[in-house]
Write a protein that holds these residues in place. Structure first.
Motif, PDB file in Angstrom:
ATOM      1  N   LEU A   1       0.568  -1.230   0.113  1.00 40.58           N
ATOM      2  CA  LEU A   1       0.112  -0.122  -0.043  1.00 40.58           C
ATOM      3  C   LEU A   1       0.790   1.234  -0.041  1.00 40.58           C
ATOM      4  O   LEU A   1       1.889   1.219   0.298  1.00 40.58           O
ATOM      5  N   SER A   2       0.197   2.362  -0.442  1.00 41.88           N
ATOM      6  CA  SER A   2       0.932   3.648  -0.561  1.00 41.88           C
ATOM      7  C   SER A   2      -0.151   4.835  -0.041  1.00 41.88           C
ATOM      8  O   SER A   2      -1.450   4.602  -0.028  1.00 41.88           O
ATOM      9  N   CYS A   3       0.615   5.924   0.640  1.00 37.48           N
ATOM     10  CA  CYS A   3      -0.256   7.213   0.710  1.00 37.48           C
ATOM     11  C   CYS A   3       0.721   8.067   0.765  1.00 37.48           C
ATOM     12  O   CYS A   3       1.911   8.110   0.965  1.00 37.48           O
ATOM     13  N   CYS A   4       0.196   9.501   0.610  1.00 36.90           N
ATOM     14  CA  CYS A   4       1.062  10.676   0.493  1.00 36.90           C
ATOM     15  C   CYS A   4       2.184  10.481  -0.577  1.00 36.90           C
ATOM     16  O   CYS A   4       3.352  10.836  -0.230  1.00 36.90           O
ATOM     17  N   ASN A   5       2.009   9.708  -1.524  1.00 35.38           N
ATOM     18  CA  ASN A   5       3.139   9.810  -2.932  1.00 35.38           C
ATOM     19  C   ASN A   5       4.407   9.019  -2.178  1.00 35.38           C
ATOM     20  O   ASN A   5       5.401   9.380  -2.822  1.00 35.38           O
ATOM     21  N   ASP A   6       4.016   7.972  -1.361  1.00 36.52           N
ATOM     22  CA  ASP A   6       5.050   7.205  -0.638  1.00 36.52           C
ATOM     23  C   ASP A   6       4.504   5.575  -0.296  1.00 36.52           C
ATOM     24  O   ASP A   6       3.285   5.798  -0.289  1.00 36.52           O
ATOM     25  N   ALA A   7       5.443   5.034  -0.244  1.00 34.09           N
ATOM     26  CA  ALA A   7       4.918   3.445   0.169  1.00 34.09           C
ATOM     27  C   ALA A   7       4.852   3.673   1.397  1.00 34.09           C
ATOM     28  O   ALA A   7       5.622   4.342   2.450  1.00 34.09           O
ATOM     29  N   CYS A   8       3.846   2.786   2.045  1.00 32.31           N
ATOM     30  CA  CYS A   8       3.695   2.913   3.182  1.00 32.31           C
ATOM     31  C   CYS A   8       4.270   1.905   4.110  1.00 32.31           C
ATOM     32  O   CYS A   8       5.201   0.719   3.446  1.00 32.31           O
TER      33      CYS A   8
END
Length: 174
Positions: A101-108
């Motif tokens: 998963l990712s969020c905020c243009n980064d990988a989580c």
């Protein structure tokens, strides 16, 4: 001391790395720890140490990766981040093809199986998002909460965004 993995901060807790006297097939050393999940490679690889994952030498030597890059590519994540996740970060074992998963243009960050308390606190919206199924009902969620066990089937994996701190989940099952 084990190497640090930004996107998989506790690989011993998640079971991706365990103590072992096996010899790493990349560096030919026995360092006391070995990776337990898959490396996607045309070669059959049985034992890789965390240090060869961290420095990228295992991915390079075996022309492999530790997780699927497609979900991150599909989310528009920068290629250099995808490279760190897929070639320099321990993957994890899942029922189907894993989804990072990712969020905020980064990988989580991957934090392994959701705990029983994580699942008990889930709202219907969070539960539906984890299963990618908006038709799941409150009754189904209640029943699921009664029977959920970490490491079971279905599995729910916990992710934390390193940028905003939000917690996300992804469900996987046979």
């Amino acid at each position: 001391m084990l190497p640090t993995f930004k996107y998989h901060p506790n690989p011993i807790e998640t079971g991706a790395i365990k103590e072992s006297d096996a010899i790493c097939e990349c560096c030919s050393e026995g360092r006391g720890y070995i990776y337990t999940a898959s490396i996607y490679s045309s070669e059959e690889v049985e034992a890789i140490c965390p240090w060869c994952i961290a420095d990228g030498s295992a991915a390079e030597k075996f022309d492999g990766s530790f997780s699927d890059d497609y979900p991150l590519i599909d989310d528009g994540i920068a290629p250099e981040i995808i490279d760190v996740v897929t070639k320099r970060t321990p993957g994890f074992s899942s029922w189907q093809q894993e989804v990072w998963l990712s969020c905020c243009n980064d990988a989580c960050e991957f934090h392994g199986d959701a705990s029983i308390s994580d699942v008990k606190e889930m709202t219907l919206d969070v539960f539906q998002a984890a299963f990618e199924d908006r038709s799941l009902t409150v009754d189904f969620l209640s029943e699921f909460k009664r029977h959920y066990a970490p490491g079971g089937n279905p599995a729910i994996y916990k992710w934390i965004c390193g940028q905003c701190g939000s917690v996300r989940y992804y469900a996987d099952f046979t």
